[in-house]
Enzyme design. Sequence first.
Site, short mmCIF file in Angstrom:
data_model
loop_
_atom_site.label_atom_id
_atom_site.label_comp_id
_atom_site.label_asym_id
_atom_site.label_seq_id
_atom_site.Cartn_x
_atom_site.Cartn_y
_atom_site.Cartn_z
N GLU A 1 -10.51 4.95 -4.98
CA GLU A 1 -10.46 4.95 -3.52
C GLU A 1 -11.79 5.45 -2.99
O GLU A 1 -12.42 6.34 -3.59
CB GLU A 1 -9.34 5.85 -3.00
CG GLU A 1 -9.37 5.95 -1.47
CD GLU A 1 -8.16 6.57 -0.83
OE1 GLU A 1 -7.47 7.36 -1.50
OE2 GLU A 1 -7.92 6.26 0.36
N CYS B 1 -5.09 5.72 0.93
CA CYS B 1 -4.87 5.60 2.37
C CYS B 1 -5.86 4.67 3.06
O CYS B 1 -5.58 4.21 4.16
CB CYS B 1 -4.92 6.97 3.02
SG CYS B 1 -3.54 8.02 2.56
N ASN C 1 0.39 0.67 0.17
CA ASN C 1 -0.07 1.80 -0.62
C ASN C 1 1.05 2.80 -0.82
O ASN C 1 1.83 2.69 -1.75
CB ASN C 1 -1.29 2.47 0.03
CG ASN C 1 -1.65 3.79 -0.64
OD1 ASN C 1 -1.64 3.87 -1.87
ND2 ASN C 1 -1.92 4.82 0.13
N GLU C 2 1.14 3.75 0.09
CA GLU C 2 2.08 4.86 -0.11
C GLU C 2 3.13 4.77 1.00
O GLU C 2 3.32 5.71 1.74
CB GLU C 2 1.27 6.15 -0.01
CG GLU C 2 1.93 7.37 -0.53
CD GLU C 2 0.97 8.55 -0.41
OE1 GLU C 2 0.61 9.12 -1.44
OE2 GLU C 2 0.60 8.90 0.72
O1 AHR Z 1 -5.62 10.28 -3.54
C1 AHR Z 1 -5.71 10.78 -2.25
C2 AHR Z 1 -4.63 10.23 -1.34
O2 AHR Z 1 -3.38 10.67 -1.75
C3 AHR Z 1 -4.48 8.74 -1.31
O3 AHR Z 1 -5.36 8.16 -0.43
C4 AHR Z 1 -3.07 8.52 -0.86
O4 AHR Z 1 -2.51 7.36 -1.37
C5 AHR Z 1 -2.37 9.78 -1.27
O5 AHR Z 1 -1.73 10.38 -0.22
#
Ligand code: AHR
Length: 659
Positions: free
Chosen positions: A23, A230, A369-370
């Site tokens: 990321e 994110c 993603n999350e």
């Molecule tokens: O790895 C840091 C962050 O942790 C990432 O961007 C996200 O996916 C998670 O909340």
Amino acid sequence: MILNISDRKGVPVRQDMIGLFFEDINYAADGGLYAELLENRAFEFADCYGTRGDYYVLPDCGYGWEATEDCGRGRLLFVTGSPVSRRNPHYLRFTADRAGQGFSNQAYRGLYLEAGKAYRVSFYARAVSARGNFLVSVRKGTETLLCGAVPIRVPDPEKGNRWERYELTLTAAADTEGARFAVALERPGTAEFDFFSMMPDDAVAGVFRRDLFELLKGLHPGFLRFPGGCIVEGNTLENRYRWKESVGPLEERRSNFNRWAVHQTAEENGWHTGYAHYNQTLGLGFYEYFLLCDLIGAKPLPVLNVGLACQYQSLEKVEIGDPAFEKFIQDALDLVEFANGGTDTYWGGLRAGMGHPKPFGLTMLGIGNEQWQTPESKFFERYRAFEKAIHERYPQIRLIGSAGPDIVSDHYRDAWAFYHGEAEKNGNFCYAVDEHYYVKPEWFYAHTDFYDRYPRNVKVFSGEYAAHPAFEAVEEANTLGGALAEAAFLTGVERNADVVVLASYAPLFARVGYVQWTPDLIWFDERAAYGTPSYYVQKLYGEHLGTCTVPMDGQEKELEKEGIYVNCSLREDSGELILKAVNRGTCAKELTLRLPESFRTPETVSLSVLAGQENDHNTIEAPQNVRTQTRETPFAGHLRLEPISFTVARLAVLPPKRQ
Ligand code: AHR
């Protein structure tokens, strides 16, 4: 302590199970793996402010640039009008009233150049009234360390005043740090500039910073998940990662501010922090991520936005059914074509035009993603829509779902209920569910059996995990203690390789002094880089995977009571038994291996050991303070497990199979 080794085979282990999570956080891309040395090279940087629901940016085109002073200050204007590319509308209009006036770039916290190394400089310029030469240099204070001159191309009145690309190479005579990149006009006049670049000549494929690339390759990663995290979602939808804007000519890639630029904003800091100028040039875009996968031998695993901004930071979304939502789905379909399509297709043709006619071999795609389900986010419905459209066209693509931001909440339970329920009706609905957990080391030690009872029909992608020990300074967070907890937990992951098919530590990179999130796997500054103890754990797992597990038959539980965390696997091709063991105690322990009759007892064992004190960590100054020591020693049926250590032992117990 005794460990009876079974001659039965357990479950198969995927050779690509240990991978990477990339990321653009902590300056992992611009200022990191992307070898570009200049900051704000195209005058598009934004200064970022705000908080959940109220983010805003101020254009700060001149960020990182200033007039040089030695011949008096020239005039810098950051203008729009007729840029090199409409997608990056700003450029610099510079006027020198006296010969030799110029401007310079801070290059993050200063250029670091290595003696004898060549640096390729390029830029676009338009001579308005400037004549003579552009003088390009590297300076420290008023001292010029390196310089080169390029003749200014005088505009042809027939063609108008067009942008011209200039190139030159500078070779460093001595090691230099804290320097600035500068350009001056040889004579008084006005010229316009855009898209500066200064790349070390040894950048891998002309893109990747070599030392960071080598560290990635050295992990032997099975896959690479990108581009986040994110940043896939963005703190607003405007700020989300759009893969289509990250491919094609660099000049056409629209700069974007980074979602991590507004990390930790608060009233006390005026909703503005030291990271406020964290921007993305997208010089590392989807083409480069796929290329990186090719170069390091990892399978690509891109993650796509599902029409939701980061659920922590925003309520922004595109409604399902809205034509704009269909575009998100189309992006997914087009991405498969970009990666795998023939050169006669639109997106496959673009890939070929960028230099890679051969398909990239995309097999997996992350849907969101999350994300988690709420009445507003409707993530499950979004996933369904993506799955239907993608599998109608590309049934062979394995889709990755999301279990949300943790592994304890209702979001996580709801997600698993959803995927398991759907899997009953459609076995291809979801290949694996992405779980995220950043937890205390103690949690990892207490949960080595976490996956023992997971249903096997939908697989797990441990997509983001790391042990978070207590720490005072961020650079001290990646301790050996934390890494051993991860190694202990991974014994359970490996034992359950039939359900956990992919696992990646997160985050991957951190640039010293530019850190939003810690611990991180690899640290670097402008000069050097190092792997943390966690890096060595990942490397040991990546390099020493069996092809199947060896059943432990519950013995691991007894050993854990003694502070020993073990798993065994077998490499059927080489006939080696691979034992991984963490000793978290402060005394050495002896582990007796009772081999079955069908195994021969080898005379030697090959050992790789990571050992030290709980708080030991690596730094730029002491990059190998904690590192793996390897040796071949005589084997007499026992293994000595050092105090506070992780040991990988390889024993040739069966004849190797002929290939
Ligand atoms: O790895 C840091 C962050 O942790 C990432 O961007 C996200 O996916 C998670 O909340």
